[in-house]
Design a protein around this motif. Structure first.
Motif: not given
Length: 474
Positions: A192-194, A200-207, A236-245
């Motif tokens: 899950l990408v927050l 950064l979130g938009r770059a994670l969408r691309e990668v 149902n999740y294994s990881a969370v990427i917190n790109a919010a701040a």
């Protein structure tokens, strides 16, 4: 008969992640004793720290009792307490190893680790066999809907059962399970990408483009400050990427900004950390150069916190919270440049409007392009790099903000001389309510490079980025 005095060793199998163990069994005229599961020793041999929460025992009166093939949504550590079994395991996970089979006979001197999604079955070879297994999630009736099954007689798996199935003891349910061609593979757990709508979130969408196991949530989908957002099935999740701040460096110095910065950068992060600990998730958290006062020439991962302003204080506090999560990556970065408003887009706009700005020349560091930051985060997760803190900026010799601005002007067709350098103290002299800035923001990148990721030179990224900004404004 149990084999005594074997060394504790592991054996790789044909199924990725399935590991067979030889267990030391100590016996004499009274019977025998073994350490069935010993976390410290087995972790040293490569067993995942899977965190069992339930221990189950299946007792089988007669030889030939056959159970499976069931793939559950959790990991299992299987062993035999008494008797002997023929075990069969089939990979029912999405991916290239789908359908791979491994079989082995197990007695009390052996055990096997079965990852989530691998079908598990066994046939007893002796009367009064007790089959035991540790699992890292609590059984529930609701969880049964997430199981994946395979027929014991599937022709593709072609398992050679020691006792023919027509002579074995089976349940009606096991007889009715589908053939491999009709099995829906178990999907991997999600990441899950927050903050998925930020730079950064938009770059994670691309990668992660095209990866169905990655879920993206902007503020509308997941509000970090709303307790209701955390009410989901985290199993149902294994990881969370917190790109919010909260990133308003100057606004954080105001009464309302201070509250918002602590609410988003600390309180919300503490909630995420609690979720990660309770559900054994990997938490990726993005940190900042502002956790330091900028007096060191090159910041290392183990430098002590020394923030100058409220924003830096909240980021340091967030880092401290995340550091106690067993599975965490704190990715510390600086001078972020991505899809959105930032220093480079501002300078390109000034160049296009014919403005000659004064830019601070005593704050020194490196740009971090979000394409590299996102790629570095994915690298850490994909490779299973050791958990901890990693500095991640682009590479190259440190430059000042004025140096970067001059290069942007040059790329925009203006003269470098149109940018005038000014000290931080002079630039902010008449500006009330501004936050103190660290003067040296350069990171030592040795740790991320040792983990196998080498960021691009920021000087190589800048021309194409500026060209894209100018074309978008044309």
């Amino acid at each position: 008969m149990v084999e005594f005095s074997k060394a504790l060793v592991t054996h790789e199998t044909t199924i990725p992640g399935v590991v067979l163990f030889d267990l030391p069994v100590h016996g004499d005229n009274r019977g025998w004793f073994k350490e069935n599961w010993q976390r410290e020793k087995m972790l040293a041999l490569g067993l995942p720290d899977f965190g069992p929460v339930q221990n189950n025992i299946s007792f089988n009166e007669s030889a030939g009792t056959t159970r499976g093939i069931h793939a559950e949504p959790w990991d299992k550590f299987v062993s035999v307490a008494t008797g002997r079994i023929f075990g069969a395991w089939v990979d029912l996970r999405e991916g290239p190893s789908f359908g791979t089979v491994f079989t082995a006979e197990l007695d009390p001197s052996q055990a096997i680790f079965i990852p989530r999604g691998v079908g598990n079955a066994f046939q007893t070879l002796e009367d009064n066999t007790a089959y035991t297994y540790l699992v890292n999630d609590h059984w529930s009736a609701d969880a049964q809907g997430q199981y994946t099954f395979l027929n014991l007689a599937d022709e593709s798996a072609a398992i050679q059962w020691p006792i023919p199935l027509e002579d074995a003891e089976l349940s009606d349910k096991d007889r009715a399970h589908p053939r491999l061609a009709d099995v829906v593979p178990m999907a991997p757990k999600k990441t899950l990408v927050l903050g998925a709508d930020g730079q950064l979130g938009r770059a994670l969408r691309e990668v992660y483009a095209g990866d169905p196991s990655v879920e993206f949530a902007g503020r509308n989908e997941f509000d970090l400050c709303d307790a209701a957002s955390y009410e989901r099935n985290w199993k149902n999740y294994s990881a969370v990427i917190n790109a919010a701040a909260y990133t308003g460096v100057d606004a954080a110095e105001t009464a309302e900004g201070r509250k918002a910065a602590w609410r988003i950068n600390v309180s919300a992060v503490a909630r995420l950390a609690r979720v990660a600990v309770e559900n054994r998730l990997t938490l990726v958290h993005v940190s900042s150069d502002y956790v330091f006062d900028g007096t060191a020439e090159s910041h290392t991962e183990d430098e002590e916190f020394s923030p100058l302003g409220v924003y830096g204080q909240t980021k340091a506090a967030g880092d401290a919270v995340v550091s106690v999560v067993p599975k965490h990556y704190i990715v510390r970065t600086s001078w972020v440049i991505g899809d959105g408003r930032n220093f480079v887009t501002t300078m390109a706009g000034l160049a296009g409007r014919g403005i000659a700005p004064s830019v601070v020349d005593d704050q020194v560091g490196r740009l971090t392009f979000t394409v590299d930051l996102a790629a570095g985060i994915r690298h850490l997760l994909d490779t299973g790099a050791p958990y901890g803190t990693y500095n991640l900026s682009n590479a190259g010799g440190p430059s000042s903000w004025a140096d970067v601005a001059a290069r942007v002007f040059e790329l925009a067709g203006r003269s470098r001389a149109d940018v005038t350098g000014i000290s931080t103290a002079d630039y902010f002299r008449d500006k009330a309510g501004t936050a103190p800035r660290p003067l040296n923001n350069s990171f030592d990148l040795g740790k991320i490079q040792a983990a196998g990721f080498t960021p691009a030179q920021y000087a190589d990224r800048l021309p194409a980025y500026v060209s894209g900004v100018l074309n978008a404004e044309a």
